[in-house]
Design a protein around this motif. Structure first.
Motif, PDB file in Angstrom:
ATOM      1  N   MET A 208       0.853  -1.173   0.000  1.00  0.00           N
ATOM      2  CA  MET A 208       0.000   0.000   0.000  1.00  0.00           C
ATOM      3  C   MET A 208       0.904   1.242   0.000  1.00  0.00           C
ATOM      4  N   THR A 209       0.634   2.138  -0.900  1.00  0.00           N
ATOM      5  CA  THR A 209       1.407   3.376  -0.942  1.00  0.00           C
ATOM      6  C   THR A 209       0.641   4.476  -0.225  1.00  0.00           C
ATOM      7  N   HIS A 210       1.388   5.300   0.465  1.00  0.00           N
ATOM      8  CA  HIS A 210       0.790   6.407   1.207  1.00  0.00           C
ATOM      9  C   HIS A 210       1.013   7.695   0.428  1.00  0.00           C
ATOM     10  N   LYS A 211      -0.039   8.467   0.312  1.00  0.00           N
ATOM     11  CA  LYS A 211       0.090   9.757  -0.360  1.00  0.00           C
ATOM     12  C   LYS A 211       0.615  10.793   0.613  1.00  0.00           C
ATOM     13  N   ARG A 212       1.403  11.672   0.109  1.00  0.00           N
ATOM     14  CA  ARG A 212       1.867  12.804   0.904  1.00  0.00           C
ATOM     15  C   ARG A 212       0.854  13.923   0.763  1.00  0.00           C
ATOM     16  N   TRP A 213       0.931  14.874   1.676  1.00  0.00           N
ATOM     17  CA  TRP A 213      -0.002  16.000   1.657  1.00  0.00           C
ATOM     18  C   TRP A 213       0.015  16.685   0.299  1.00  0.00           C
ATOM     19  N   ALA A 214       1.189  16.895  -0.245  1.00  0.00           N
ATOM     20  CA  ALA A 214       1.322  17.595  -1.530  1.00  0.00           C
ATOM     21  C   ALA A 214       0.718  16.795  -2.684  1.00  0.00           C
ATOM     22  N   ASP A 215       0.583  15.483  -2.517  1.00  0.00           N
ATOM     23  CA  ASP A 215       0.016  14.644  -3.573  1.00  0.00           C
ATOM     24  C   ASP A 215      -1.512  14.685  -3.598  1.00  0.00           C
ATOM     25  N   LEU A 216      -2.120  15.173  -2.525  1.00  0.00           N
ATOM     26  CA  LEU A 216      -3.581  15.237  -2.463  1.00  0.00           C
ATOM     27  C   LEU A 216      -4.110  16.400  -3.289  1.00  0.00           C
ATOM     28  N   SER A 217      -5.313  16.234  -3.781  1.00  0.00           N
ATOM     29  CA  SER A 217      -5.945  17.316  -4.542  1.00  0.00           C
ATOM     30  C   SER A 217      -6.291  18.458  -3.591  1.00  0.00           C
ATOM     31  N   PRO A 218      -6.438  19.677  -4.118  1.00  0.00           N
ATOM     32  CA  PRO A 218      -6.845  20.798  -3.258  1.00  0.00           C
ATOM     33  C   PRO A 218      -8.169  20.526  -2.536  1.00  0.00           C
TER      34      PRO A 218
END
Length: 78
Positions: A1-11
């Motif tokens: 499972m890969t974790h998204k970073r804050w910057a990878d999330l949509s606005p």
């Protein structure tokens, strides 16, 4: 499972998470302030236990407001 970073999330996702976090924090602060100002006789159970329970995301503050208080004491700010 890969974790998204804050910057990878949509606005939109960032905004939604921020709103939920601010709401949870505001609810917890309101519960702690009410608990601190409310006399021990008007709290079901021990105040230190409720203070710890309030930490539990949305569940703790909601449980305190629903089941932790007795009577209808108005807590005034001044």
């Amino acid at each position: 499972m890969t974790h998204k970073r804050w910057a990878d999330l949509s606005p939109a996702a960032q905004s939604g998470i921020s709103i939920l976090a601010i709401s949870q924090l505001a609810l917890a602060i309101a519960a702690w302030v009410d608990l601190a100002r409310r006399p021990a006789e008007e709290v079901r159970g021990r105040k230190p236990l409720w203070a710890a329970a309030i930490v539990v995301n949305f569940v703790g503050p909601i449980a305190y407001f629903r089941w932790g208080r007795t009577g209808s004491s108005e807590v005034s700010g001044g």
